[in-house]
Design a protein around this motif. Sequence first.
Motif, PDB file in Angstrom:
ATOM      1  N   LEU A  58       0.932  -1.181   0.126  1.00 36.82           N
ATOM      2  CA  LEU A  58      -0.238   0.096  -0.014  1.00 36.82           C
ATOM      3  C   LEU A  58       0.799   1.357  -0.024  1.00 36.82           C
ATOM      4  O   LEU A  58       0.721   2.127  -0.805  1.00 36.82           O
TER       5      LEU A  58
ATOM      6  N   SER B 263       2.360   1.673  -3.384  1.00 34.97           N
ATOM      7  CA  SER B 263       1.711   1.268  -4.571  1.00 34.97           C
ATOM      8  C   SER B 263       1.823   2.376  -5.704  1.00 34.97           C
ATOM      9  O   SER B 263       1.603   3.329  -5.525  1.00 34.97           O
TER      10      SER B 263
ATOM     11  N   ALA C 211      -0.076   2.832  -7.798  1.00 36.04           N
ATOM     12  CA  ALA C 211      -1.778   3.314  -8.061  1.00 36.04           C
ATOM     13  C   ALA C 211      -1.850   4.839  -7.920  1.00 36.04           C
ATOM     14  O   ALA C 211      -2.433   5.713  -8.714  1.00 36.04           O
ATOM     15  N   ILE C 212      -1.110   5.430  -7.000  1.00 31.46           N
ATOM     16  CA  ILE C 212      -1.109   6.926  -6.923  1.00 31.46           C
ATOM     17  C   ILE C 212       0.393   7.351  -7.586  1.00 31.46           C
ATOM     18  O   ILE C 212       1.399   7.592  -6.844  1.00 31.46           O
TER      19      ILE C 212
ATOM     20  N   TRP D 188       1.663   9.855  -8.834  1.00 33.99           N
ATOM     21  CA  TRP D 188       2.513  11.083  -8.385  1.00 33.99           C
ATOM     22  C   TRP D 188       3.090  11.134  -7.085  1.00 33.99           C
ATOM     23  O   TRP D 188       3.699  12.220  -6.799  1.00 33.99           O
TER      24      TRP D 188
END
Lengths: 472, 145
Positions: free
Chosen positions: A159, A162, A164-165, A167
């Motif tokens: 997490l 990750s 996924a984010i 930036w």
Amino acid sequence: MILLVAFGIVLPSIVMYAALVEFWIRSDGQPRRLLAAAVAPALGIGAASCVFFILLLASRAAMVQALDVGLWLLAGGWLLLARRRRPALPRADSLTLRTPSEWRPLLVLTAGACAAAVLAATVAAWLNVTVTPHGQSDAIAIWNLRARSVLRSAPDWELVLSPAISWSQPDYPLLVPLTVARLWSYGGGESLLVPQSVAMLFFLSSVVTVGVLVGEARGWIAGLMSAMAVVAARTFVFQTSCQCADVPLGFFVLVAISFAVTACERTNPAPWLVVAGAAAALGAWTKNEGQLLLVVVTLFVLAGFPKARLRAAGLFAAGAALPFAAVGLFKLHLSPLGGFFALQTSEAIAGKLADPARWTTVLSQMWALTKQWGGGSVNAIAGVAAGVALAAKIDRVSVRSAMLGVLLVLAVLSGYTMAYVITPWPLAWHIATSFERLIVQLWPATVWALFQLTGTRRPETRPVFGGSGDVS
Amino acid sequence: MNHAIDRTRVLLAVLLLASLGLRGSLLSIATDRQFLAKNPGPDVISREAARYQVLVASLPGSGMVGYLLEEAPSSYASLLFMLAQYALTPRLVVSGTGADYVIVPPEAGVADDVEHGKVSEDPRLRGFILYERFPNGMRVFRRSQ
């Protein structure tokens, strides 16, 4: 809570201070307490972030804080024992650095001006911190976000890092977020005071370290002027309130470069090389740009000691070992691939490097931004250069130190330039949004190098430990 | 004579460096003091990030959470999205409706006419029911089973 956070800062700082003083005494015969006090807090919390990281990987989250405290207390106890076992220091008078006389009224005036300038800069930086208590956008999107994520997720590294984010730059090293998360875990909350204090600590450490390094080598008038020069750049002062990793990296660039160059001038370079290694590797643990610093300073150490290359490399590596282990564990086991090399093919990179138009764009934009750097109506670099030119007092050693320092800074800057040329992101945007901060990273080291040209050289005192304290 | 010249040069350097540093810092102190006097409350980031705190109990403790942005989000809407990530970490707040829970901020432009537990008629939220509505205009939608 504030007391517990202070304990989390002070504990590794004191241990680092004691370790540096002990090491300097044993290898150099001089405690160098002032210099140790200047660098110990930032080096201490940097080392603490490495220990904290390894503990997070190796043990259950609930035990990490107790283990962290225990390890630092153990290290402190061991240093205390080592101190008791060594013979007492020789008389204080034989340890005193031989100081060229400095005109007292000018020294007092410079000290007053320096105190006023540094105090005003500190108040300005702190007031700016209160205007933007969470830091600026990169602090929110990257550094403090990651610190929160580490603390809140126990940490669950998938997490925390990750992609996924995107930036949030999950491939960025962890010195700053882990320092903040560690201190939050000590304090038992997510006080904004913690990242703000960490930012201020690195800012003040940079100012004081430049002043002490120059002061001990070139006299206190020069040292006080150099500290003023660091805070003469508004951009540097206000990057503190950003709460990003550039001011911390600037501190490690300063220590790595100045200690490596100083090592070349010393009859016993051991302590200087160990600290240079630690700072260079802590730089690599702070930001990806720091990896370039580590390469540049390592090459410099290998080239700078042709007759004792292996020993110099060994001392440098000994200092670098802990942060280097943290960087290695992070990069090999946790960090997702990112940045320049993951987002493009080697053919694309080669094509960019061979494109003269990209080099022209990069160099012209960097030059335009350098001219504006520092804030205010007078360019800070030009202003400081004018100050150095006015106060210049040149000798062979001063020119050599200044040239080596500037060359190392330029070597790192050349690496940054090449990184811009091969950037996978839009070129103009990338330079416009980051170049100012790259100069912040190099500013304290640049000031240190330039101020080697001022003051009067203070001869090295040796050997002292059990000896006569003669200057060789 | 040489000493006098050296001292004068150093004195000028000290004055130059002190004036450079002091001028910048004092100007900035004045500006920031003015700003703080005009804006006495919490800063904009604290204020805006606080609106996400109410969502915490309605979202899973970790994992992906969707976030509905306007089709062409303004820079302010993008900032608010970034603040959602900052405030709600370690949840991974990502743009779009790929996750089971989706945060719908007021600026997403979704009509506020859906009843609790009912399916949204907004085409962007096809397959989602309203899970929670908050007084500050924030809503959480959940994928219908």
